[in-house]
Design a protein around this motif. Sequence first.
Motif, PDB file in Angstrom:
ATOM      1  N   SER A  29     -34.803 -25.143 -37.349  1.00  0.00           N
ATOM      2  CA  SER A  29     -34.382 -26.117 -36.141  1.00  0.00           C
ATOM      3  C   SER A  29     -33.559 -27.295 -36.335  1.00  0.00           C
ATOM      4  CB  SER A  29     -35.684 -26.509 -35.344  1.00  0.00           C
ATOM      5  OG  SER A  29     -36.634 -27.114 -36.014  1.00  0.00           O
ATOM      6  N   PHE A  30     -33.289 -27.410 -37.649  1.00  0.00           N
ATOM      7  CA  PHE A  30     -32.786 -28.836 -38.038  1.00  0.00           C
ATOM      8  C   PHE A  30     -31.218 -28.444 -38.790  1.00  0.00           C
ATOM      9  CE2 PHE A  30     -36.878 -30.387 -38.843  1.00  0.00           C
ATOM     10  CZ  PHE A  30     -36.633 -31.701 -38.574  1.00  0.00           C
ATOM     11  N   SER A  31     -30.334 -29.215 -38.679  1.00  0.00           N
ATOM     12  CA  SER A  31     -28.819 -28.986 -39.241  1.00  0.00           C
ATOM     13  C   SER A  31     -29.115 -29.296 -40.590  1.00  0.00           C
ATOM     14  CB  SER A  31     -27.871 -29.912 -38.248  1.00  0.00           C
ATOM     15  OG  SER A  31     -28.238 -31.155 -38.965  1.00  0.00           O
ATOM     16  N   ASN A  32     -28.296 -29.066 -41.605  1.00  0.00           N
ATOM     17  CA  ASN A  32     -28.392 -29.297 -42.967  1.00  0.00           C
ATOM     18  C   ASN A  32     -28.543 -30.770 -43.120  1.00  0.00           C
ATOM     19  OD1 ASN A  32     -28.449 -26.824 -43.732  1.00  0.00           O
ATOM     20  ND2 ASN A  32     -26.417 -26.658 -44.443  1.00  0.00           N
ATOM     21  N   SER A  33     -27.698 -31.665 -42.476  1.00  0.00           N
ATOM     22  CA  SER A  33     -27.891 -33.012 -42.681  1.00  0.00           C
ATOM     23  C   SER A  33     -29.357 -33.635 -42.103  1.00  0.00           C
ATOM     24  CB  SER A  33     -26.644 -33.943 -42.417  1.00  0.00           C
ATOM     25  OG  SER A  33     -26.579 -33.519 -40.772  1.00  0.00           O
ATOM     26  N   ASP A  34     -29.561 -33.108 -40.801  1.00  0.00           N
ATOM     27  CA  ASP A  34     -30.860 -33.743 -40.396  1.00  0.00           C
ATOM     28  C   ASP A  34     -31.979 -33.115 -41.189  1.00  0.00           C
ATOM     29  OD1 ASP A  34     -29.665 -34.725 -38.468  1.00  0.00           O
ATOM     30  OD2 ASP A  34     -29.963 -33.424 -36.791  1.00  0.00           O
ATOM     31  N   TRP A  35     -32.111 -31.843 -41.793  1.00  0.00           N
ATOM     32  CA  TRP A  35     -33.087 -31.283 -42.601  1.00  0.00           C
ATOM     33  C   TRP A  35     -33.289 -32.197 -43.783  1.00  0.00           C
ATOM     34  CZ3 TRP A  35     -37.466 -29.039 -42.487  1.00  0.00           C
ATOM     35  CH2 TRP A  35     -37.905 -28.730 -43.730  1.00  0.00           C
ATOM     36  N   ASN A  36     -32.032 -32.866 -44.571  1.00  0.00           N
ATOM     37  CA  ASN A  36     -32.306 -33.534 -45.643  1.00  0.00           C
ATOM     38  C   ASN A  36     -32.667 -34.790 -45.301  1.00  0.00           C
ATOM     39  OD1 ASN A  36     -31.241 -31.581 -47.379  1.00  0.00           O
ATOM     40  ND2 ASN A  36     -28.924 -32.219 -47.116  1.00  0.00           N
ATOM     41  N   ILE A  37     -32.268 -35.583 -44.210  1.00  0.00           N
ATOM     42  CA  ILE A  37     -32.889 -36.843 -43.872  1.00  0.00           C
ATOM     43  C   ILE A  37     -34.429 -36.464 -43.515  1.00  0.00           C
ATOM     44  CG2 ILE A  37     -32.998 -38.573 -41.862  1.00  0.00           C
ATOM     45  CD1 ILE A  37     -30.226 -37.919 -41.650  1.00  0.00           C
ATOM     46  N   PHE A  38     -34.856 -35.730 -42.919  1.00  0.00           N
ATOM     47  CA  PHE A  38     -36.164 -35.324 -42.446  1.00  0.00           C
ATOM     48  C   PHE A  38     -37.122 -35.087 -44.067  1.00  0.00           C
ATOM     49  CE2 PHE A  38     -39.798 -32.296 -42.424  1.00  0.00           C
ATOM     50  CZ  PHE A  38     -40.558 -32.835 -41.779  1.00  0.00           C
ATOM     51  N   ARG A  39     -36.386 -34.231 -45.063  1.00  0.00           N
ATOM     52  CA  ARG A  39     -37.208 -34.023 -46.339  1.00  0.00           C
ATOM     53  C   ARG A  39     -37.308 -35.340 -46.996  1.00  0.00           C
ATOM     54  NH1 ARG A  39     -34.255 -29.830 -49.709  1.00  0.00           N
ATOM     55  NH2 ARG A  39     -35.110 -31.279 -51.056  1.00  0.00           N
ATOM     56  N   HIS A  40     -36.160 -36.230 -47.075  1.00  0.00           N
ATOM     57  CA  HIS A  40     -36.345 -37.448 -47.653  1.00  0.00           C
ATOM     58  C   HIS A  40     -37.605 -38.451 -47.124  1.00  0.00           C
ATOM     59  CE1 HIS A  40     -35.339 -41.070 -49.683  1.00  0.00           C
ATOM     60  NE2 HIS A  40     -35.140 -41.765 -48.791  1.00  0.00           N
ATOM     61  N   MET A  41     -37.421 -38.386 -45.644  1.00  0.00           N
ATOM     62  CA  MET A  41     -38.497 -39.303 -45.209  1.00  0.00           C
ATOM     63  C   MET A  41     -39.976 -38.610 -45.337  1.00  0.00           C
ATOM     64  SD  MET A  41     -36.533 -40.343 -41.526  1.00  0.00           S
ATOM     65  CE  MET A  41     -37.712 -41.745 -41.164  1.00  0.00           C
ATOM     66  N   ASN A  98     -45.048 -24.790 -45.782  1.00  0.00           N
ATOM     67  CA  ASN A  98     -45.007 -24.450 -44.535  1.00  0.00           C
ATOM     68  C   ASN A  98     -44.192 -25.128 -43.368  1.00  0.00           C
ATOM     69  OD1 ASN A  98     -46.883 -22.472 -43.767  1.00  0.00           O
ATOM     70  ND2 ASN A  98     -48.781 -23.483 -43.733  1.00  0.00           N
ATOM     71  N   ILE A  99     -43.799 -26.353 -43.748  1.00  0.00           N
ATOM     72  CA  ILE A  99     -43.061 -26.963 -42.725  1.00  0.00           C
ATOM     73  C   ILE A  99     -41.549 -26.518 -42.903  1.00  0.00           C
ATOM     74  CG2 ILE A  99     -41.829 -29.349 -42.712  1.00  0.00           C
ATOM     75  CD1 ILE A  99     -44.554 -30.623 -43.549  1.00  0.00           C
ATOM     76  N   SER A 100     -41.290 -26.080 -44.205  1.00  0.00           N
ATOM     77  CA  SER A 100     -40.026 -25.658 -44.558  1.00  0.00           C
ATOM     78  C   SER A 100     -39.817 -24.177 -43.621  1.00  0.00           C
ATOM     79  CB  SER A 100     -39.623 -25.387 -46.020  1.00  0.00           C
ATOM     80  OG  SER A 100     -39.503 -26.658 -46.725  1.00  0.00           O
ATOM     81  N   LYS A 101     -40.866 -23.463 -43.862  1.00  0.00           N
ATOM     82  CA  LYS A 101     -40.934 -22.001 -43.291  1.00  0.00           C
ATOM     83  C   LYS A 101     -40.837 -22.068 -41.557  1.00  0.00           C
ATOM     84  CE  LYS A 101     -44.166 -18.183 -43.029  1.00  0.00           C
ATOM     85  NZ  LYS A 101     -45.279 -17.644 -43.658  1.00  0.00           N
ATOM     86  N   HIS A 102     -41.486 -23.226 -41.284  1.00  0.00           N
ATOM     87  CA  HIS A 102     -41.606 -22.978 -39.739  1.00  0.00           C
ATOM     88  C   HIS A 102     -40.605 -24.026 -38.811  1.00  0.00           C
ATOM     89  CE1 HIS A 102     -45.029 -20.404 -39.525  1.00  0.00           C
ATOM     90  NE2 HIS A 102     -45.572 -21.172 -40.580  1.00  0.00           N
ATOM     91  N   CYS A 103     -40.003 -25.229 -39.923  1.00  0.00           N
ATOM     92  CA  CYS A 103     -39.263 -26.025 -39.120  1.00  0.00           C
ATOM     93  C   CYS A 103     -37.747 -26.197 -39.381  1.00  0.00           C
ATOM     94  CB  CYS A 103     -39.989 -27.556 -39.258  1.00  0.00           C
ATOM     95  SG  CYS A 103     -41.567 -27.617 -38.593  1.00  0.00           S
ATOM     96  N   LYS A 104     -37.622 -25.695 -40.590  1.00  0.00           N
ATOM     97  CA  LYS A 104     -36.153 -25.862 -41.143  1.00  0.00           C
ATOM     98  C   LYS A 104     -35.080 -25.389 -40.355  1.00  0.00           C
ATOM     99  CE  LYS A 104     -33.614 -25.421 -45.382  1.00  0.00           C
ATOM    100  NZ  LYS A 104     -33.362 -25.064 -46.749  1.00  0.00           N
TER     101      LYS A 104
END
Length: 190
Positions: free
Chosen positions: A149-161, A141-147
């Motif tokens: 709005s992130f750049s690729n590098s920011d998305w990777n940082i968010f996913r890791h956190m 759900n987070i991926s579907k609704h939020c991804k």
Amino acid sequence: MQVLENLLHSKGYVYYTREDPATNVVEEVFFCHPKSYTYWRTFPHVMMIDATYKMNMYRIPFVQIVGVTSTHHTFCIAHAFITKEREENYLWVIQKLKEMLDKCMEPRVIITDRDLALMNACKQVFPDASRCLCRWHISENISKHCKASFSNSDWNIFRHMWTTLCESSSEDIYQYNYNKLYEQLTKDKR
């Protein structure tokens, strides 16, 4: 239907069917392998339940119920075909699951997706169990609704956190990881 029932009977499965009283047509089938029956009665502490309907040729909901052993291994408890993903249908499945426990301890934790009909049925049959949402479904759900709005590098940082937060081994570590994620999102004005 007769072929399925013969197969379940000959292999020693625990199974139940429910018919429409007006037509005598089988609407629900619940079945459990003999070894799964033993595991369920031995390890009733955690139950995960989910339904899918896109994966079978009849496009009817297929319910899979999974348990967890004391060594953190999963096992299939039971399966069911139901006509609709409605509270009444789930209620029948979960009542059959409870009947199999036959005075054994009931589940302490039930994990589902956010299907309200399923959640309500679980609450009715196992009112004392903690009910949790599945981490995989939350992440999807987070991926579907939020991804987007992130750049690729920011998305990777968010996913890791996010993964680090979800895998926290204690309440204190969870709180620490939560604060780090919150600070990062606040800093990025998200």
